[in-house]
Design a protein around this motif. Structure first.
Motif, PDB file in Angstrom:
ATOM      1  N   THR A 166      96.291 103.360 -33.683  1.00 57.30           N
ATOM      2  CA  THR A 166      94.878 103.734 -33.654  1.00 57.30           C
ATOM      3  C   THR A 166      93.991 102.640 -34.233  1.00 57.30           C
ATOM      4  O   THR A 166      92.926 102.305 -33.691  1.00 57.30           O
ATOM      5  CB  THR A 166      94.685 105.037 -34.444  1.00 57.30           C
ATOM      6  N   LEU A 167      94.413 102.037 -35.354  1.00 59.44           N
ATOM      7  CA  LEU A 167      93.633 100.943 -35.956  1.00 59.44           C
ATOM      8  C   LEU A 167      93.551  99.749 -35.021  1.00 59.44           C
ATOM      9  O   LEU A 167      92.504  99.095 -34.918  1.00 59.44           O
ATOM     10  CB  LEU A 167      94.267 100.533 -37.282  1.00 59.44           C
ATOM     11  N   ILE A 169      93.647  99.796 -31.713  1.00 60.32           N
ATOM     12  CA  ILE A 169      92.734 100.120 -30.609  1.00 60.32           C
ATOM     13  C   ILE A 169      91.280  99.994 -31.076  1.00 60.32           C
ATOM     14  O   ILE A 169      90.420  99.460 -30.370  1.00 60.32           O
ATOM     15  CB  ILE A 169      93.031 101.533 -30.085  1.00 60.32           C
ATOM     16  N   ILE A 170      90.990 100.482 -32.287  1.00 58.41           N
ATOM     17  CA  ILE A 170      89.617 100.375 -32.810  1.00 58.41           C
ATOM     18  C   ILE A 170      89.207  98.910 -32.970  1.00 58.41           C
ATOM     19  O   ILE A 170      88.083  98.522 -32.637  1.00 58.41           O
ATOM     20  CB  ILE A 170      89.501 101.122 -34.154  1.00 58.41           C
ATOM     21  N   ALA A 171      90.099  98.052 -33.453  1.00 54.19           N
ATOM     22  CA  ALA A 171      89.778  96.635 -33.604  1.00 54.19           C
ATOM     23  C   ALA A 171      89.499  95.983 -32.257  1.00 54.19           C
ATOM     24  O   ALA A 171      88.579  95.164 -32.114  1.00 54.19           O
ATOM     25  CB  ALA A 171      90.917  95.925 -34.331  1.00 54.19           C
ATOM     26  N   LEU A 173      88.365  97.470 -29.545  1.00 61.56           N
ATOM     27  CA  LEU A 173      87.077  97.952 -29.059  1.00 61.56           C
ATOM     28  C   LEU A 173      85.908  97.218 -29.740  1.00 61.56           C
ATOM     29  O   LEU A 173      84.919  96.853 -29.099  1.00 61.56           O
ATOM     30  CB  LEU A 173      86.968  99.469 -29.297  1.00 61.56           C
ATOM     31  N   ILE A 174      86.026  97.014 -31.066  1.00 56.84           N
ATOM     32  CA  ILE A 174      84.965  96.281 -31.782  1.00 56.84           C
ATOM     33  C   ILE A 174      84.834  94.862 -31.250  1.00 56.84           C
ATOM     34  O   ILE A 174      83.725  94.354 -31.033  1.00 56.84           O
ATOM     35  CB  ILE A 174      85.247  96.290 -33.294  1.00 56.84           C
TER      36      ILE A 174
END
Length: 512
Positions: A166-167, A169-171, A173-174
């Motif tokens: 999850t972390l 994927i968030i990175a 996206l940013i």
């Protein structure tokens, strides 16, 4: 001696009938000596005193145990005086207690009403209260655990793989959003610098043609204007002038070259428009009109100024002033003619011997120190005056009050200086001062030269000249200008005031 209490020494009643107590003497044994006290005995108690202060009948002890039937008269409190009762008595309708002053509680803390606390009030009834609850004890403080490192996060199985994913994927996206925003900003906002810009110039117009009337006048006159530089030991001065003849004659003000005229060691130079410096000599000068003529040699084909006429100048007419104000040569200023025939006095100072009164042209074209001697030119590029003086402001700059010598008055003086090196002026043999009062306005005669034109014309001291040669006279400067501009030997009319009456006469000026 004892106070009788109603009984004798052996219990024998010694009281008198009626219950009045009496003092009794104790019987002493015979032949017994008794020491007598060294103080006098008490006097007997009077019946009235015993009645008031004695014990009631039937009372033996110190305190009465039964209501007394004492029938002695008791003190009687009389009724208060009505005035005192009204002043100090209670008001009608008040209770029998004293009323507290409403302000008596000022500054005292009032106790808040308290509840019925059984622990504080022993008289309160018993009642049920909430049961006591156990107090939770706080957990003991613990030391922070060790921080997780990268190895612990990735390889130490301290964090679940789903959380790591999850972390990640968030990175991603940013990073994707930041890249898109940067790309969009770079395309919308233009860069600040570039090498593709070239400044264009419009060459369609004729740059050589003058684009204003002042520019046209300046082009026609600028080559005939010169700067004048005077340098002496420890001093120097600058001014302006203009060429009036191809032989090298230059017209300027006397106060510009006074230093060179009075100091033979001073160096006098003329600077032309092309910065050529040429030595100059003084042809002649006139301190009474503040005019001077110079001459330069070995100058081929100098540009000569075109002289006009100042007689037909109009108020409001445009004029251009040329000169070197504050040493800044080839300076041009423009303005209008503000007035004509303005009498202006020029007094001598430490650097100039000029002592003149000029019949000046007033202009608002800027005339500053260094403009003196330069030409004042009309719209036809013709010289109508010689820049001479200006009123300066508090900071030393022009305030729109400049004065020029009319060219029509300068011409005969210049011709005389070139011809003879000197010039003569008309005079009538009087000294005057300005006078302004409720009776007369003009130039008052202070003294008359014996045998002069004024004496021959019948002028006396204290006469006031009010008109000369058809010109109204309102000050001494105006009379001096009118006399100086008159022709020598020609009779002129004048008017004067004496003892409340006005007289007309004629006078013939003579040379000074």
């Amino acid at each position: 001696m004892n106070v009788a209490d109603g009984t004798g020494p052996q219990g024998e009643d010694t009281s008198t009938p009626g219950g009045d107590a009496q003092f009794a003497r104790r019987e002493e044994p015979p032949n017994t000596q008794r020491l007598t006290p060294g103080r006098p005995r008490h006097s007997p108690v009077s019946p009235s005193t015993a009645q008031v202060f004695g014990r009631p009948s039937g009372v033996r002890g110190s305190f009465a145990t039964t209501p007394s039937s004492h029938s002695a008269p008791q003190p009687h409190v009389a009724d208060p005086d009505p005035v005192l009762a009204e002043a100090f008595g209670r008001p009608p309708g008040s209770d029998e207690t004293l009323q507290r002053d409403p302000l008596a509680s000022y500054g005292q803390a009032e106790d808040e009403p308290r509840g019925n606390d059984p622990w504080r009030d022993p008289e309160s009834p018993a009642r049920l209260v909430d049961p006591a609850l156990p107090t939770a004890s706080s957990a003991p403080a613990t030391d922070p655990g060790p921080k997780l490192g990268v190895r612990d996060v990735l390889l130490g199985n301290r964090i679940s793989w789903s959380a790591l994913a999850t972390l990640a994927i968030i990175a991603l996206l940013i990073a994707l959003v930041g890249g898109l925003m940067g790309r969009w900003t770079a395309e919308v906002a233009a860069p600040l610098t570039t090498d593709s810009v070239e400044l264009s110039t419009d060459d369609s117009g004729d740059g050589s043609a003058p684009r204003s009337s002042v520019a046209e006048v300046a082009r026609a006159v600028e080559k005939s204007v010169v700067a004048i530089d005077v340098r002496a030991s420890g001093a120097y001065s600058t001014g302006s002038g203009f060429v009036i003849d191809k032989a090298g004659y230059i017209l300027t003000n006397n106060h510009v070259i006074s230093m060179a005229a009075n100091d033979k060691s001073a160096k006098l130079e003329v600077i032309f428009f092309d910065r050529q410096r040429v030595a100059a000599r003084i042809v002649g000068r006139d301190p009474k009109t503040d005019l001077a003529v110079l001459k330069v040699e070995n100058v081929k084909n100098p540009t000569v100024s075109v002289l006009g006429s100042s007689a037909d100048l109009q108020i409001g007419e445009e004029v251009v002033a040329f000169g070197s104000p504050l040493g800044l040569n080839r300076t041009v200023t423009s303005g209008i003619v503000s007035a004509t025939n303005r009498a202006v006095a020029l007094t001598p100072d430490a650097e100039s011997d000029t002592d003149a009164v000029i019949d000046a042209i007033q202009t608002d074209a800027s005339i500053n120190p260094g403009n003196s001697g330069g030409p004042l030119v009309n719209a036809d590029a013709k010289v109508v005056g010689i820049n001479t003086a200006g009123r300066l402001g508090a900071g030393g700059g022009s305030i729109g009050l400049g004065f020029a010598i009319p060219i029509d008055e300068a011409k005969p003086i210049v011709e005389a200086l070139i011809r003879d090196g000197k010039v003569n002026h008309a005079q009538i043999g009087i000294n005057v001062s300005s006078v302004r009062n409720e009776r007369v306005l003009g130039a008052q005669v202070r003294n008359v030269v014996s045998g002069g034109p004024a004496e021959r014309a019948g002028v006396r001291e204290n006469d006031v000249v009010t008109s000369f040669n058809g010109r109204p006279i309102e000050s001494a400067d105006e009379l001096n200008v009118a006399v100086r501009t008159a022709k020598i030997g020609e009779e002129v009319p004048f008017q004067y005031w004496r003892d409340g009456r006005t007289f007309n006469g004629t006078i013939t000026p003579q040379s000074d």
